[in-house]
Design a protein around this motif. Structure first.
Motif, short mmCIF file in Angstrom:
data_model
loop_
_atom_site.label_atom_id
_atom_site.label_comp_id
_atom_site.label_asym_id
_atom_site.label_seq_id
_atom_site.Cartn_x
_atom_site.Cartn_y
_atom_site.Cartn_z
N ARG A 1 0.83 -1.20 0.00
CA ARG A 1 0.00 0.00 0.00
C ARG A 1 0.87 1.26 0.00
O ARG A 1 0.57 2.22 -0.70
CB ARG A 1 -0.93 0.02 1.21
CG ARG A 1 -2.08 -0.97 1.13
CD ARG A 1 -3.18 -0.60 2.11
NE ARG A 1 -2.70 -0.48 3.48
CZ ARG A 1 -2.61 -1.51 4.33
NH1 ARG A 1 -2.99 -2.73 3.95
NH2 ARG A 1 -2.17 -1.32 5.55
N GLY B 1 1.97 2.33 -3.32
CA GLY B 1 1.02 2.89 -4.25
C GLY B 1 -0.13 2.00 -4.67
O GLY B 1 -0.99 2.43 -5.44
N LEU B 2 -0.18 0.75 -4.20
CA LEU B 2 -1.29 -0.13 -4.56
C LEU B 2 -2.51 0.20 -3.72
O LEU B 2 -2.41 0.68 -2.59
CB LEU B 2 -0.90 -1.59 -4.36
CG LEU B 2 0.24 -2.15 -5.22
CD1 LEU B 2 0.43 -3.64 -4.94
CD2 LEU B 2 -0.01 -1.91 -6.70
N SER B 3 -3.68 -0.09 -4.27
CA SER B 3 -4.90 0.08 -3.50
C SER B 3 -4.94 -0.96 -2.39
O SER B 3 -4.28 -2.01 -2.49
CB SER B 3 -6.12 -0.09 -4.41
OG SER B 3 -6.18 -1.43 -4.89
N PRO B 4 -5.69 -0.71 -1.31
CA PRO B 4 -5.74 -1.69 -0.22
C PRO B 4 -6.17 -3.08 -0.69
O PRO B 4 -5.61 -4.09 -0.24
CB PRO B 4 -6.75 -1.08 0.75
CG PRO B 4 -6.67 0.39 0.48
CD PRO B 4 -6.42 0.52 -0.99
N GLU B 5 -7.16 -3.15 -1.58
CA GLU B 5 -7.63 -4.45 -2.05
C GLU B 5 -6.54 -5.17 -2.84
O GLU B 5 -6.29 -6.36 -2.63
CB GLU B 5 -8.89 -4.29 -2.90
CG GLU B 5 -10.10 -3.74 -2.17
CD GLU B 5 -10.02 -2.24 -1.94
OE1 GLU B 5 -9.13 -1.59 -2.55
OE2 GLU B 5 -10.83 -1.71 -1.16
N LEU B 6 -5.93 -4.46 -3.76
CA LEU B 6 -4.89 -5.08 -4.59
C LEU B 6 -3.66 -5.44 -3.75
O LEU B 6 -3.05 -6.49 -3.95
CB LEU B 6 -4.49 -4.14 -5.73
CG LEU B 6 -3.45 -4.69 -6.71
CD1 LEU B 6 -3.93 -6.01 -7.32
CD2 LEU B 6 -3.15 -3.66 -7.79
N ALA B 7 -3.31 -4.58 -2.80
CA ALA B 7 -2.16 -4.87 -1.93
C ALA B 7 -2.39 -6.15 -1.14
O ALA B 7 -1.48 -6.99 -1.01
CB ALA B 7 -1.92 -3.69 -0.98
#
Length: 233
Positions: free
Chosen positions: A107, A110-116
């Motif tokens: 996160r 730079g990743l979104s919480p879901e993708l992370a």
């Protein structure tokens, strides 16, 4: 847009460990041995005394470099192994907490919480220790510090650098011994600095000038000290 097949990127950071040991070892061997021999020569030492000083400096310096590098890199490896052992224990005792920690790292990148969270879970299904070592500890479990390799490279490179002024004194007569030794040492230092910079992807001119200045100061000051001691004694 056409995609080039077989494209291979060339990264230089993987050479850092052995390159550092080799360049520093050869540079130290050349500068310290040449300076030592010039100091003895400035004190009006005979050829046998100059060569004895050079050979003794080679042996002592190579062994000192090997021992120092081994101790230093061993400490680094001990730290790396301790970090890995701690991480392995945390993965065994608190896997969910470690998973959340890994997701938080992604996160922050730079990743979104879901993708992370998804990336953390999928990567952890493989070698979780390697993943945490890389992303949390900045360690590659396949490329840990190698103290024996560092010690051997340092000793050999020091000896190779030290041999140059010794061979120069062996080959040159007394009248030109000092001048030729200085010239050969400076030329070799310039080449060494440029080659090391090229292997490391750095500007060659700046590196060559840097080692030339340092080598000139070292040889000049040591020769002056030798002369002053000779006069005083």
């Amino acid at each position: 847009m056409a995609i080039r097949r077989g494209h291979r990127e060339r990264h230089l950071s993987g050479r850092a460990a052995w390159l550092r040991a080799a360049v520093l070892g050869a540079n130290d061997g050349l500068v310290s041995t040449a300076s030592l021999m010039l100091g003895v020569a400035a004190a009006a030492g005979a050829r046998s005394a100059i060569l004895t000083a050079g050979v003794a400096g080679l042996a002592a310096g190579a062994l000192s470099m090997a021992a120092g590098e081994y101790v230093s890199v061993s400490s680094q490896r001990d730290t790396e192994l301790a970090d890995l052992a701690r991480e392995r224990e945390e993965l065994a005792t608190a896997p969910e907490a470690e998973l959340r920690e890994l997701a938080a790292i992604y996160r922050d990148r730079g990743l979104s919480p879901e993708l992370a969270g998804q990336v953390a879970r999928e990567l952890s299904q493989g070698d979780a220790l390697a993943v945490h070592a890389r992303d949390e500890l900045n360690l590659d479990v396949d490329v840990l510090a190698r103290p024996v390799q560092a010690a051997v490279v340092s000793a050999l490179s020091f000896a190779i650098g030290a041999l140059l002024p010794i061979l120069t004194v062996l080959a040159i007569g007394a009248s030109a011994r000092v001048v030729v030794t200085v010239a050969v040492a400076l030329a070799a230092l310039g080449i060494l600095g440029a080659v090391g910079a090229q292997l490391g992807g750095a500007p060659k001119g700046r590196a060559a000038i840097r080692v030339l200045i340092g080598g000139t100061l070292a040889m000049g000051i040591t020769a002056l000290v030798g002369r002053l001691v000779s006069v005083a004694v």
